[in-house]
Design a protein around this motif. Structure first.
Motif, PDB file in Angstrom:
ATOM      1  N   LEU A  31       0.856  -1.179   0.000  1.00  0.00           N
ATOM      2  CA  LEU A  31       0.000   0.000   0.000  1.00  0.00           C
ATOM      3  C   LEU A  31       0.890   1.225   0.000  1.00  0.00           C
ATOM      4  O   LEU A  31       1.656   1.438   0.937  1.00  0.00           O
ATOM      5  N   VAL A  45       3.517  -3.608   3.482  1.00  0.00           N
ATOM      6  CA  VAL A  45       3.280  -4.843   2.722  1.00  0.00           C
ATOM      7  C   VAL A  45       1.814  -5.241   2.856  1.00  0.00           C
ATOM      8  O   VAL A  45       1.287  -5.315   3.962  1.00  0.00           O
ATOM      9  N   LYS A  54      -5.710 -15.920   3.256  1.00  0.00           N
ATOM     10  CA  LYS A  54      -5.042 -16.537   4.406  1.00  0.00           C
ATOM     11  C   LYS A  54      -5.728 -16.163   5.709  1.00  0.00           C
ATOM     12  O   LYS A  54      -5.852 -16.974   6.620  1.00  0.00           O
ATOM     13  N   ALA A  55      -6.147 -14.885   5.801  1.00  0.00           N
ATOM     14  CA  ALA A  55      -6.771 -14.408   7.031  1.00  0.00           C
ATOM     15  C   ALA A  55      -8.236 -14.844   7.121  1.00  0.00           C
ATOM     16  O   ALA A  55      -8.898 -14.590   8.120  1.00  0.00           O
ATOM     17  N   ILE A  57     -10.921 -13.703   5.568  1.00  0.00           N
ATOM     18  CA  ILE A  57     -11.876 -12.598   5.693  1.00  0.00           C
ATOM     19  C   ILE A  57     -12.917 -12.760   4.586  1.00  0.00           C
ATOM     20  O   ILE A  57     -12.586 -12.779   3.407  1.00  0.00           O
ATOM     21  N   GLU A  62     -15.505  -5.568   5.507  1.00  0.00           N
ATOM     22  CA  GLU A  62     -14.703  -5.613   6.739  1.00  0.00           C
ATOM     23  C   GLU A  62     -13.713  -4.430   6.689  1.00  0.00           C
ATOM     24  O   GLU A  62     -13.399  -3.835   7.707  1.00  0.00           O
ATOM     25  N   ASN A 105      -7.514  -0.212  11.461  1.00  0.00           N
ATOM     26  CA  ASN A 105      -8.044  -1.321  10.681  1.00  0.00           C
ATOM     27  C   ASN A 105      -7.059  -2.499  10.696  1.00  0.00           C
ATOM     28  O   ASN A 105      -7.415  -3.611  11.098  1.00  0.00           O
ATOM     29  N   CYS A 106      -5.828  -2.257  10.287  1.00  0.00           N
ATOM     30  CA  CYS A 106      -4.860  -3.354  10.143  1.00  0.00           C
ATOM     31  C   CYS A 106      -4.429  -3.891  11.504  1.00  0.00           C
ATOM     32  O   CYS A 106      -4.621  -5.066  11.810  1.00  0.00           O
ATOM     33  N   CYS A 109      -7.221  -5.402  13.946  1.00  0.00           N
ATOM     34  CA  CYS A 109      -7.636  -6.783  13.724  1.00  0.00           C
ATOM     35  C   CYS A 109      -6.539  -7.749  14.158  1.00  0.00           C
ATOM     36  O   CYS A 109      -6.824  -8.759  14.799  1.00  0.00           O
ATOM     37  N   HIS A 110      -5.288  -7.423  13.809  1.00  0.00           N
ATOM     38  CA  HIS A 110      -4.188  -8.316  14.206  1.00  0.00           C
ATOM     39  C   HIS A 110      -4.115  -8.474  15.721  1.00  0.00           C
ATOM     40  O   HIS A 110      -3.879  -9.566  16.226  1.00  0.00           O
ATOM     41  N   LEU A 113      -7.171 -10.570  16.995  1.00  0.00           N
ATOM     42  CA  LEU A 113      -7.092 -12.004  16.664  1.00  0.00           C
ATOM     43  C   LEU A 113      -5.803 -12.656  17.170  1.00  0.00           C
ATOM     44  O   LEU A 113      -5.653 -13.869  17.101  1.00  0.00           O
ATOM     45  N   GLY A 116      -1.045 -11.982  12.798  1.00  0.00           N
ATOM     46  CA  GLY A 116      -0.666 -10.900  11.893  1.00  0.00           C
ATOM     47  C   GLY A 116       0.235  -9.912  12.614  1.00  0.00           C
ATOM     48  O   GLY A 116       0.215  -9.825  13.842  1.00  0.00           O
TER      49      GLY A 116
HETATM   50  C1  HEC Z   1     -10.152  -8.608   9.773  1.00  0.00           C
HETATM   51  C2  HEC Z   1      -8.794  -8.925  10.188  1.00  0.00           C
HETATM   52  C3  HEC Z   1      -7.602  -8.336   9.469  1.00  0.00           C
HETATM   53  C4  HEC Z   1      -7.462  -7.089   8.919  1.00  0.00           C
HETATM   54  C5  HEC Z   1      -8.486  -5.979   8.841  1.00  0.00           C
HETATM   55  C6  HEC Z   1      -6.107  -7.010   8.407  1.00  0.00           C
HETATM   56  N1  HEC Z   1      -5.446  -8.173   8.650  1.00  0.00           N
HETATM   57 FE1  HEC Z   1      -3.479  -8.594   8.179  1.00  0.00          FE
HETATM   58  N2  HEC Z   1      -3.702 -10.468   8.877  1.00  0.00           N
HETATM   59  C7  HEC Z   1      -4.829 -10.980   9.489  1.00  0.00           C
HETATM   60  C8  HEC Z   1      -4.586 -12.364   9.886  1.00  0.00           C
HETATM   61  C9  HEC Z   1      -5.583 -13.294  10.570  1.00  0.00           C
HETATM   62  C10 HEC Z   1      -3.249 -12.658   9.509  1.00  0.00           C
HETATM   63  C11 HEC Z   1      -2.499 -13.977   9.696  1.00  0.00           C
HETATM   64  C12 HEC Z   1      -2.770 -14.862   8.510  1.00  0.00           C
HETATM   65  C13 HEC Z   1      -2.069 -16.193   8.667  1.00  0.00           C
HETATM   66  O1  HEC Z   1      -2.672 -17.075   9.264  1.00  0.00           O
HETATM   67  O2  HEC Z   1      -0.946 -16.288   8.199  1.00  0.00           O
HETATM   68  C14 HEC Z   1      -2.721 -11.444   8.874  1.00  0.00           C
HETATM   69  C15 HEC Z   1      -1.439 -11.335   8.357  1.00  0.00           C
HETATM   70  C16 HEC Z   1      -0.876 -10.185   7.831  1.00  0.00           C
HETATM   71  C17 HEC Z   1       0.491 -10.068   7.322  1.00  0.00           C
HETATM   72  C18 HEC Z   1       1.532 -11.189   7.300  1.00  0.00           C
HETATM   73  C19 HEC Z   1       1.726 -11.720   5.923  1.00  0.00           C
HETATM   74  C20 HEC Z   1       0.498 -12.329   5.331  1.00  0.00           C
HETATM   75  O3  HEC Z   1       0.030 -11.858   4.286  1.00  0.00           O
HETATM   76  O4  HEC Z   1      -0.020 -13.315   5.903  1.00  0.00           O
HETATM   77  C21 HEC Z   1       0.639  -8.780   6.885  1.00  0.00           C
HETATM   78  C22 HEC Z   1       1.875  -8.144   6.253  1.00  0.00           C
HETATM   79  C23 HEC Z   1      -0.629  -8.094   7.107  1.00  0.00           C
HETATM   80  N3  HEC Z   1      -1.518  -8.977   7.701  1.00  0.00           N
HETATM   81  C24 HEC Z   1      -0.871  -6.775   6.789  1.00  0.00           C
HETATM   82  C25 HEC Z   1      -2.120  -6.145   6.910  1.00  0.00           C
HETATM   83  C26 HEC Z   1      -2.395  -4.772   6.511  1.00  0.00           C
HETATM   84  C27 HEC Z   1      -1.375  -3.824   5.913  1.00  0.00           C
HETATM   85  C28 HEC Z   1      -3.707  -4.546   6.785  1.00  0.00           C
HETATM   86  C29 HEC Z   1      -4.505  -3.275   6.596  1.00  0.00           C
HETATM   87  C30 HEC Z   1      -4.567  -2.735   5.257  1.00  0.00           C
HETATM   88  C31 HEC Z   1      -4.259  -5.758   7.368  1.00  0.00           C
HETATM   89  N4  HEC Z   1      -3.268  -6.700   7.427  1.00  0.00           N
HETATM   90  C32 HEC Z   1      -5.580  -5.889   7.786  1.00  0.00           C
HETATM   91  C33 HEC Z   1      -6.011 -10.319   9.696  1.00  0.00           C
HETATM   92  C34 HEC Z   1      -6.317  -9.022   9.287  1.00  0.00           C
END
Ligand code: HEC
Ligand code: HEC
Ligand code: HEC
Ligand code: HEC
Length: 126
Positions: A31, A45, A54-55, A57, A62, A105-106, A109-110, A113, A116
């Motif tokens: 981004l 990233v 992977k997450a 969603i 969301e 937001n990012c 959630c991490h 949960l 992340g």
């Molecule tokens: C609704 C929940 C949620 C939101 C919102 C979210 N993430 Fe995540 N993210 C996760 C989860 C769950 C994981 C772990 C996934 C796994 O099991 O590897 C994760 C993993 C990641 C990772 C590790 C690499 C990967 O892709 O697995 C990165 C980097 C990341 N998120 C960046 C972001 C960014 C930047 C944003 C905002 C734009 C964001 N996330 C928004 C839930 C979310």
């Protein structure tokens, strides 16, 4: 005559090409929001489709939400709009400013949960 036909065909194909969407979410890997006037960090990233799969969603809104009078509309999505259309660099009312919108937001959630990244350098990778 043939020459004009060729030219017309070339122009037509150029036109068709220019009407394709500039980018789509499948291609997003980081981004790099140009709405920030001065960048202090490397772009975060975010492999859009891979991340969301992977997450696990399910709902686009969301993240791409739409609010009316402070209530999130469950059936609506703002996926056709960048976050910066509604979140500016300065806070306005209940809308968090752009950097906070991303972080809430990012990271939000991490954190909730316990999955992340939440450390600066894990998202803003050099
Ligand atoms: C609704 C929940 C949620 C939101 C919102 C979210 N993430 Fe995540 N993210 C996760 C989860 C769950 C994981 C772990 C996934 C796994 O099991 O590897 C994760 C993993 C990641 C990772 C590790 C690499 C990967 O892709 O697995 C990165 C980097 C990341 N998120 C960046 C972001 C960014 C930047 C944003 C905002 C734009 C964001 N996330 C928004 C839930 C979310
Ligand atoms: C879960 C991922 C994530 C984490 C962790 C994170 N950020 Fe961000 N941050 C983002 C995203 C996404 C943006 C919007 C990025 C863009 O467009 O370049 C952003 C934007 C920013 C911006 C505004 C744009 C710029 O480059 O000036 C700053 C400053 C920033 N982050 C600092 C931090 C700091 C400091 C930390 C650690 C305390 C941190 N971030 C942790 C995801 C994250
Ligand atoms: C169509 C306008 C619009 C767009 C586009 C939009 N937002 Fe929002 N957002 C709002 C409004 C309005 C609020 C205030 C909601 C309230 O009244 O509490 C809000 C609140 C938020 C909040 C705090 C409340 C919450 O839901 O956690 C976060 C975080 C946020 N937005 C992140 C984002 C991100 C990230 C994007 C881009 C993926 C985005 N927004 C796109 C309008 C928008
Ligand atoms: C974890 C949060 C999250 C989820 C879930 C999510 N997106 Fe996104 N999406 C983003 C962010 C952040 C951006 C970049 C927004 C910006 O630049 O302001 C984006 C950008 C986009 C774009 C714009 C592409 C471009 O290059 O201009 C489209 C289209 C999109 N998303 C569609 C979707 C669709 C369809 C879904 C559901 C299948 C979805 N998104 C789910 C966070 C998310």
């Amino acid at each position: 005559m043939k020459k004009y036909l060729m030219l017309a065909l070339i122009l037509l194909s150029l036109l068709a090409f220019s009407m394709l969407p500039a980018a789509s979410q499948e291609e997003i890997e980081v981004l790099d929001d140009q709405a920030f006037s001065k960048k202090q960090r490397p772009p975060a990233v975010f492999k859009h489709d891979e991340h969301n799969e992977k997450a696990e969603i399910e709902e686009c809104n969301e993240c791409h939400h739409v609010y009316e009078n402070g209530v999130k509309l469950e059936d609506e999505s703002s996926e056709d709009q960048p976050c910066s259309d509604c979140h500016s660099e300065k806070e306005s009312g209940d809308q968090p400013r752009l950097v906070r919108a991303f972080h809430l937001n990012c990271k939000g959630c991490h954190q909730s949960l316990k999955k992340g990244p939440i450390m600066c350098g894990e998202c803003h990778v050099r």
